[in-house]
Motif scaffolding. Structure first.
Motif, mmCIF file in Angstrom:
data_model
loop_
_atom_site.group_PDB
_atom_site.id
_atom_site.type_symbol
_atom_site.label_atom_id
_atom_site.label_comp_id
_atom_site.label_asym_id
_atom_site.label_seq_id
_atom_site.Cartn_x
_atom_site.Cartn_y
_atom_site.Cartn_z
ATOM 1 N N PRO A 1 -0.258 16.630 3.751
ATOM 2 C CA PRO A 1 -0.052 17.755 4.672
ATOM 3 C C PRO A 1 -0.307 17.366 6.114
ATOM 4 O O PRO A 1 -0.952 16.364 6.420
ATOM 5 C CB PRO A 1 -1.063 18.804 4.174
ATOM 6 N N ASP A 2 0.241 18.174 7.017
ATOM 7 C CA ASP A 2 0.072 17.896 8.443
ATOM 8 C C ASP A 2 -1.393 17.881 8.836
ATOM 9 O O ASP A 2 -1.797 17.110 9.712
ATOM 10 C CB ASP A 2 0.828 18.952 9.268
ATOM 11 N N LEU A 3 -2.204 18.756 8.224
ATOM 12 C CA LEU A 3 -3.619 18.793 8.560
ATOM 13 C C LEU A 3 -4.288 17.459 8.278
ATOM 14 O O LEU A 3 -5.060 16.938 9.095
ATOM 15 C CB LEU A 3 -4.309 19.905 7.779
ATOM 16 N N ALA A 4 -4.001 16.860 7.129
ATOM 17 C CA ALA A 4 -4.584 15.566 6.803
ATOM 18 C C ALA A 4 -4.090 14.486 7.757
ATOM 19 O O ALA A 4 -4.843 13.603 8.180
ATOM 20 C CB ALA A 4 -4.249 15.197 5.361
ATOM 21 N N THR A 5 -2.820 14.518 8.106
ATOM 22 C CA THR A 5 -2.280 13.532 9.038
ATOM 23 C C THR A 5 -2.944 13.633 10.395
ATOM 24 O O THR A 5 -3.321 12.625 11.008
ATOM 25 C CB THR A 5 -0.763 13.719 9.173
ATOM 26 N N ASN A 6 -3.119 14.869 10.876
ATOM 27 C CA ASN A 6 -3.775 15.045 12.175
ATOM 28 C C ASN A 6 -5.219 14.562 12.143
ATOM 29 O O ASN A 6 -5.690 13.909 13.079
ATOM 30 C CB ASN A 6 -3.719 16.521 12.584
ATOM 31 N N PHE A 7 -5.942 14.880 11.075
ATOM 32 C CA PHE A 7 -7.316 14.406 10.963
ATOM 33 C C PHE A 7 -7.356 12.874 10.926
ATOM 34 O O PHE A 7 -8.220 12.250 11.535
ATOM 35 C CB PHE A 7 -7.979 14.976 9.709
ATOM 36 N N ALA A 8 -6.456 12.282 10.187
ATOM 37 C CA ALA A 8 -6.440 10.828 10.096
ATOM 38 C C ALA A 8 -6.165 10.192 11.453
ATOM 39 O O ALA A 8 -6.759 9.163 11.811
ATOM 40 C CB ALA A 8 -5.394 10.383 9.078
ATOM 41 N N GLU A 9 -5.283 10.779 12.232
ATOM 42 C CA GLU A 9 -4.981 10.221 13.549
ATOM 43 C C GLU A 9 -6.150 10.380 14.510
ATOM 44 O O GLU A 9 -6.460 9.478 15.294
ATOM 45 C CB GLU A 9 -3.731 10.895 14.117
ATOM 46 N N VAL A 10 -6.822 11.544 14.459
ATOM 47 C CA VAL A 10 -7.929 11.787 15.379
ATOM 48 C C VAL A 10 -9.151 10.969 15.000
ATOM 49 O O VAL A 10 -9.846 10.403 15.862
ATOM 50 C CB VAL A 10 -8.266 13.290 15.424
ATOM 51 N N LEU A 11 -9.465 10.887 13.691
ATOM 52 C CA LEU A 11 -10.667 10.199 13.239
ATOM 53 C C LEU A 11 -10.485 8.700 13.062
ATOM 54 O O LEU A 11 -11.447 8.007 12.742
ATOM 55 C CB LEU A 11 -11.144 10.802 11.917
ATOM 56 N N SER A 12 -9.290 8.207 13.246
ATOM 57 C CA SER A 12 -9.039 6.790 13.039
ATOM 58 C C SER A 12 -9.831 5.950 14.034
ATOM 59 O O SER A 12 -9.793 6.199 15.245
ATOM 60 C CB SER A 12 -7.548 6.495 13.188
ATOM 61 N N PRO A 13 -10.579 4.927 13.560
ATOM 62 C CA PRO A 13 -11.375 4.104 14.484
ATOM 63 C C PRO A 13 -10.567 3.091 15.282
ATOM 64 O O PRO A 13 -11.131 2.381 16.111
ATOM 65 C CB PRO A 13 -12.371 3.406 13.545
ATOM 66 N N VAL B 1 0.848 -1.182 0.000
ATOM 67 C CA VAL B 1 0.000 0.000 0.000
ATOM 68 C C VAL B 1 0.887 1.236 0.000
ATOM 69 O O VAL B 1 1.693 1.434 0.918
ATOM 70 C CB VAL B 1 -0.937 0.016 1.228
ATOM 71 N N ARG B 2 0.729 2.059 -0.977
ATOM 72 C CA ARG B 2 1.566 3.251 -1.127
ATOM 73 C C ARG B 2 0.826 4.462 -0.554
ATOM 74 O O ARG B 2 -0.237 4.813 -1.039
ATOM 75 C CB ARG B 2 1.899 3.494 -2.599
ATOM 76 N N ILE B 3 1.367 5.021 0.500
ATOM 77 C CA ILE B 3 0.797 6.225 1.101
ATOM 78 C C ILE B 3 1.815 7.339 0.946
ATOM 79 O O ILE B 3 2.862 7.336 1.597
ATOM 80 C CB ILE B 3 0.455 6.012 2.585
ATOM 81 N N GLU B 4 1.522 8.249 0.064
ATOM 82 C CA GLU B 4 2.437 9.360 -0.159
ATOM 83 C C GLU B 4 2.320 10.377 0.962
ATOM 84 O O GLU B 4 1.404 10.327 1.789
ATOM 85 C CB GLU B 4 2.126 10.015 -1.516
ATOM 86 N N VAL C 1 -8.590 5.535 6.171
ATOM 87 C CA VAL C 1 -8.789 6.962 6.425
ATOM 88 C C VAL C 1 -7.650 7.766 5.827
ATOM 89 O O VAL C 1 -7.855 8.811 5.186
ATOM 90 C CB VAL C 1 -8.925 7.221 7.935
ATOM 91 N N ARG C 2 -6.432 7.301 6.004
ATOM 92 C CA ARG C 2 -5.290 8.047 5.478
ATOM 93 C C ARG C 2 -5.306 8.081 3.954
ATOM 94 O O ARG C 2 -4.988 9.105 3.334
ATOM 95 C CB ARG C 2 -3.992 7.439 5.994
ATOM 96 N N LEU C 3 -5.686 6.948 3.326
ATOM 97 C CA LEU C 3 -5.749 6.928 1.865
ATOM 98 C C LEU C 3 -6.846 7.853 1.343
ATOM 99 O O LEU C 3 -6.670 8.543 0.330
ATOM 100 C CB LEU C 3 -5.986 5.497 1.389
#
Length: 404
Positions: free
Chosen positions: A191-203, A185-188, A212-214
Motif C-alpha cells: 500500500p501507499d502508506l507502507a511505501t511512504n513510510f519506507a521512503e521516509v524512514l529509509s536510512p 529480491v522480490r518486493i511485491e 525497510v521495504r521488505l
C-alpha cells in the motif's frame, strides 16, 4: 350654517388636540379659523405619554360605561325586589340596598375582568419578547457555527500545508532516491502508506532501504491476513507470543508438550517468562499445562521447571497422556496458547517434532474448542503437590500403573 371643513377620517383616528377657547356656546370653531398643526409623529405610531395609548386604554374607555350600566341595572332590580318583598322597611333601606348591590356589581366586574385582561396582555408581551430573544440567539448561534466551520477548514488546510512543506518535502528532498533492489529480491506491491513510510524512514543505504521495504511488506501482509481472523508465518514466531502476552487483559491459558521442553532453557524463554510475570502483576492470571508423552518424563528436571514457574505465580499442572481417560485421548495435543479466550496462538510440528509453522486464529468456534480442550486436560492433570509425590514414587519404583 357653519362653513368649517368636516374632519377627515385620518384626523378623527388620531389623538385629541387642544384648541383655543371658543366664544360660541356649541364649541365649534368660528368660520375661517386656523387649524392647529398636528404633532410630528407618524400616522401609525401614537405619541408617547398619552393616557389612553395601546389597547388597554381603549378597552377601559369602552368597558366602564358598560360596567356602570350593569351596576345601575343591578341596583334598580335590587330596589324593586326590596320594595315588593318588604315594603314596611321604608324607602331609605330600599335605596341603601340598591346602592350596595350596584357597588358590588361594579366591584365584581372590576375584579373579574380587570386582572384577566392585564394578565393576558402581559402574556402577549412576554411571548413577543421571548420570540425576539429566541430569534436573536438563533442568529448568533448560526453566525458562530459558520465562523467555527470556516475556522476549522482553514486550520485543516494550514496543517496539511505544514505537513507537506515541513515534513514530507524536506524528507524526500534530503534522502537520495533508493536504488533498485537486486533482481533476486522480490518486493511485491505494498500500500501507499507502507511505501511512504519506507521512503521516509529509509536510512539511505541501499541494503537498509530494501530491508525497510521488505519488513513493511511482511508486517502489512500479516495485518491484512488478520482481517480474516487468521494469520500464519513459517517457523516459531516468538515476537507474536511476547506481543500477545503484553496485550492480554483477562487470561492466558497455555499448553506445553515434550517438543518444546528445550525451549525453557533458551533466551526467548526468559523474555517470555518475564512478560508473563508482568502480566500477572497487572492482574492477568496465567495457567500452564505440561503434557507428557509417557511417565518416564516425570523426573526432577520437570519438577524444578514447574517449581520455577510456580514461584512466578504461574498456575502449573501436569498430565501424562497415556494415563488419561479414553475420551480425553481423542483430540489435538499440539502446543497452543489462548489469550483472553479470544485468540489462539498455535505451533504446528512435523513428523520429526520440529516446529514448522505458527498460526494466529481468532475464529470464535475454533477458540471455544481450544478452551474446552484445555479445561478438560487441566481438570485431569496433577497439581504441583501431586507431582512431587508422583516423582518420589517414580524414583523409588513404588508407582504402579493399572493396565488391566
Amino acid at each position: 350654517m357653519s362653513t368649517a371643513q368636516s374632519p377627515q377620517p385620518e384626523e378623527t383616528a388620531g389623538p385629541q388636540v387642544t384648541v383655543g377657547p371658543s366664544d360660541r356656546p356649541d364649541g365649534r370653531r368660528p368660520p375661517g379659523g386656523p387649524v392647529p398643526p398636528r404633532t410630528a409623529h407618524g400616522r401609525d405610531r401614537p405619541p408617547a405619554g398619552t393616557a389612553t395609548d395601546g389597547p388597554e386604554g381603549d378597552t377601559d374607555a369602552t368597558l366602564w360605561p358598560r360596567r356602570l350600566l350593569v351596576g345601575l341595572v343591578a341596583g334598580l332590580l335590587t330596589w324593586g325586589l326590596a320594595a315588593l318583598l318588604s315594603p314596611e322597611d321604608g324607602t331609605g333601606r330600599h335605596l341603601g340596598a340598591a346602592a350596595l348591590c350596584a357597588a358590588a356589581a361594579l366591584a365584581a366586574q372590576h375584579l373579574l375582568l380587570g386582572p384577566d385582561r392585564t394578565a393576558e396582555e402581559r402574556a402577549r408581551r412576554a411571548e413577543h419578547l421571548l420570540a425576539e430573544t429566541a430569534a436573536t440567539v438563533r442568529d448568533g448561534l448560526r453566525r458562530y457555527d459558520d465562523e467555527l466551520q470556516s475556522g476549522l477548514t482553514r486550520h485543516t488546510e494550514d496543517m496539511k500545508q505544514l505537513v507537506e512543506t515541513r515534513l514530507v518535502a524536506p524528507a524526500r528532498a534530503a534522502e537520495p532516491q533508493p536504488e533498485p533492489a537486486p533482481a533476486w529480491v522480490r518486493i511485491e506491491s505494498v500500500p501507499d502508506l507502507a511505501t511512504n513510510f519506507a521512503e521516509v524512514l529509509s536510512p539511505g543505504l541501499p541494503i537498509l532501504t530494501t530491508f525497510v521495504r521488505l519488513e513493511m511488506q511482511r508486517v502489512i501482509g500479516h495485518m491484512s491476513d488478520l482481517s480474516t481472523l487468521t494469520a500464519e508465518c513459517p517457523g516459531e514466531n516468538h515476537d507474536w507470543m511476547l506481543t500477545l502476552t503484553r496485550a492480554a487483559e483477562h487470561s492466558i491459558c497455555a499448553t506445553s508438550t515434550s517438543v518444546d521442553r528445550e525451549f525453557w532453557n533458551s533466551e526467548p524463554a526468559s523474555r517470555y517468562l518475564h512478560a508473563q510475570r508482568e502480566a500477572i502483576e497487572h492482574g492477568v492470571p496465567v495457567r500452564r499445562l505440561f503434557l507428557l508423552e509417557s511417565a518416564r518424563e516425570l523426573d526432577d528436571r520437570l519438577l524444578r521447571l514447574c517449581e520455577e514457574q510456580q514461584v512466578l505465580h504461574i498456575e502449573v499442572r501436569v498430565a501424562v497422556l497415556p494415563e488419561l481417560p479414553p475420551h480425553l485421548l481423542r483430540g489435538t495435543t499440539n502446543d497452543f496458547i489462548v489469550y483472553d479466550e479470544t485468540v489462539s496462538f498455535e505451533i504446528d510440528q512435523d513428523l520429526r517434532d520440529v516446529n514448522i509453522r505458527t498460526r494466529l486464529i481468532a475464529r470464535q468456534d475454533h477458540v471455544q474448542d481450544r478452551m474446552k480442550r484445555f479445561r478438560e486436560l487441566w481438570d485431569a492433570g496433577m497439581s504441583l503437590r501431586e507431582l512431587e509425590v508422583r516423582v518420589d514414587d517414580e524414583e523409588d519404583g513404588t508407582w504402579m500403573v493399572d493396565r488391566g
